[in-house]
Design an enzyme around this catalytic site. Structure first.
Site, PDB file in Angstrom:
ATOM      1  CG  ASP A  99      -8.349  -4.368  -2.799  1.00  8.19           C
ATOM      2  OD1 ASP A  99      -7.534  -3.450  -3.014  1.00  8.19           O
ATOM      3  OD2 ASP A  99      -9.579  -4.214  -2.786  1.00  8.19           O
ATOM      4  CG  HIS A 116      -2.090   0.911   1.109  1.00  6.61           C
ATOM      5  ND1 HIS A 116      -2.012   2.256   1.340  1.00  6.61           N
ATOM      6  CD2 HIS A 116      -3.357   0.657   0.726  1.00  6.61           C
ATOM      7  CE1 HIS A 116      -3.199   2.800   1.109  1.00  6.61           C
ATOM      8  NE2 HIS A 116      -4.031   1.848   0.742  1.00  6.61           N
TER       9      HIS A 116
END
Ligand code: SDX
Length: 432
Positions: A367, A309
């Site tokens: 996700d 991320h």
């Protein structure tokens, strides 16, 4: 924003020194205000991925990437996921405070009574191929909403902005469900006002006219929690797209359509679909080492989808809640031994012991587990990103409203580091 006049940054180059104000946030890093830099020093700053750039001032969502914290208007995401529900979170993101019981009832009534789509849009949607990806359909239909809802496109009218906001949040589940039904050749199912927001979405996706449909409360609670976890996330790529589109004065439906298009990318919202596809391709825990080594190989474009991320350099707090929810939902559905979930848990364990991932601070993101739950709920992978888009609509809207309401707002227009040809004269083709 607090502008601490006692603090300035000093920048010296080309024999000159410039004082740049330092702006202090309520929480998070200080910001060096460079708005006057080009005018005073005739230089640009260079930050292509915006890794060190604050593009706006906002009081909606805060992320602490090192601690793995996410706050919606100051409330921690794990508390909201456990104690709140999506429409209450929508109210919080839009208006800044948790609603009273009366405010919440009135808000839910307004949303419920805007869930139907203009009947003429059914014909527009039927113009797509049956095998169109639902995200392609959503981009097209949402963009076309400005052709069907002219009375809520004037961004300078606060009342129209409010109606457009309510319409977007209310109709996105209907559009997503219609895109799904159309892709599987089943008739559209109309919204039902007696159902809550998440139950209504499940009904529009899975009910058929041939028989009654009873919503499974386990699935509707899990669906609502997934909506909450995806509702907003500071200045991510799709939110920045919505803000940039909105800065030109484009109508709200066009701005949200731009956000949907950006979210579709596999590096962003498309990662949930790519992650489940990857987990299925890995197939069993025995194959995990091969994929771990591919993810580490600079010559191999393969990346662990659902990992890493830009901001989180610790566990994504949403992934923690999603992992708990995956265990809960699959357990309650009696499929806790789901092979894909076992591969995901073992992949996470191995990756988090591997120096490559530890040194680069790569952790599971939102996700990584969401697709496992959505798959268990009966959704095809092609519906994962539309569900992300449905959830994020409130965040896009809240950020868009904040930008439009900012009196200092200007059109977004970045500059560049030009490395192309300097001026040269045209050469006739005979001389080339
Ligand atoms: C979302 O921004 C948001 O807030 C987004 C989001 C939201 O709610 O809106 O949180 C939603 O988009 C979550 C992210 C979903 N994407 C994925 O899961 C795709 C896989 N992840 C990567 O593509 C990547 O981690 C990004 C795109 C998410 C972040 O990329 P960055 O910040 O630009 O980091 P990077 O690509 O510069 O990576 C840093 C290093 C690189 O190695 P080096 O060049 O330093 O040697 O880490 C490596 C990368 O190669 N790396 C990975 C990796 N992610 C980063 N290596 C293997 N597998 C990965 N998943």
């Amino acid at each position: 924003m607090m502008n601490d006049k006692t603090k300035n940054a000093t920048l010296s180059f080309h024999g000159k020194t410039y004082e740049l104000p330092i702006l202090s946030p309520s929480v998070g890093p200080d910001v060096i205000d460079i708005r006057k830099l080009y005018g005073e020093a005739d230089v640009f700053t260079f930050d292509p991925g915006f890794t060190s750039t604050a593009a706006c001032e906002s009081d909606i969502t805060f992320i602490d990437g090192d601690k793995g914290e996410l706050l919606y208007r100051g409330y921690p995401i794990d508390q909201l996921a456990e104690k709140s529900h999506y429409l209450e979170v929508c109210y919080l993101l839009l208006y800044g405070e948790l609603p009273t019981a009366e405010q919440l009832e009135a808000f839910e009534y307004r949303i419920t009574n805007h869930t139907m789509l203009h009947e003429q849009m059914h014909y527009f949607l039927r113009g797509f191929r049956r095998d169109a990806h639902p995200m392609a359909t959503m981009v097209g239909v949402v963009g076309a909403m400005s052709a069907f809802y002219h009375d809520s496109t004037d961004i300078n009218d606060a009342a129209q902005r409010e109606v457009a906001s309510i319409r977007m949040i209310a109709k996105m589940p209907t559009i997503a469900a219609m895109a799904y039904k159309y892709s599987i050749g089943q008739p559209f199912i109309y919204p039902r006002n007696e159902l809550d927001y998440a139950s209504n979405f499940l009904s529009m996706c899975f009910a058929v006219p041939a028989e009654d449909y009873v919503v499974n409360p386990i699935l509707s609670r899990a669906m609502d929690r997934i909506f909450t976890l995806h509702a907003d996330h500071e200045q991510n790529a799709s939110t920045s797209t919505v803000r940039l589109a909105g800065s030109s004065g484009a109508n709200p439906f066009a701005c949200i359509a731009a956000g949907i298009a950006c979210l579709w990318g596999p590096a962003h919202g498309g990662a949930n679909e790519a992650c489940l596809t990857m987990l299925r391709e890995i197939g069993s825990v025995e194959h995990i080492p091969e994929y771990i080594s591919r993810a580490k190989d600079k010559n191999d474009p393969f990346r662990l989808m659902g990992f890493g991320h830009r901001v989180y350099k610790n566990f994504d707090p949403r992934a923690k809640v999603m992992k708990q929810s995956a265990d809960e939902v699959l357990g309650l559905l009696g499929i806790e031994n789901n092979p894909t979930l076992q591969v995901a848990k073992e992949l996470e364990r191995i990756a988090l012991e591997d120096d490559y991932f530890v040194s680069k601070k790569l952790y599971p993101n939102v996700d990584f587990y969401s697709g496992i739950i959505l798959d268990a709920m009966g959704f095809p992978t092609s519906m994962f990103t539309p569900i992300f888009a449905l959830s994020r609509t409130v965040g896009w809207i809240a950020q868009w409203k904040e930008m439009i309401g900012d009196p200092t707002q200007k059109i977004g227009r970045p500059r560049q580091l030009y490395t192309g040809a300097t001026e040269r004269d045209y050469v006739d083709v005979e001389q080339r």
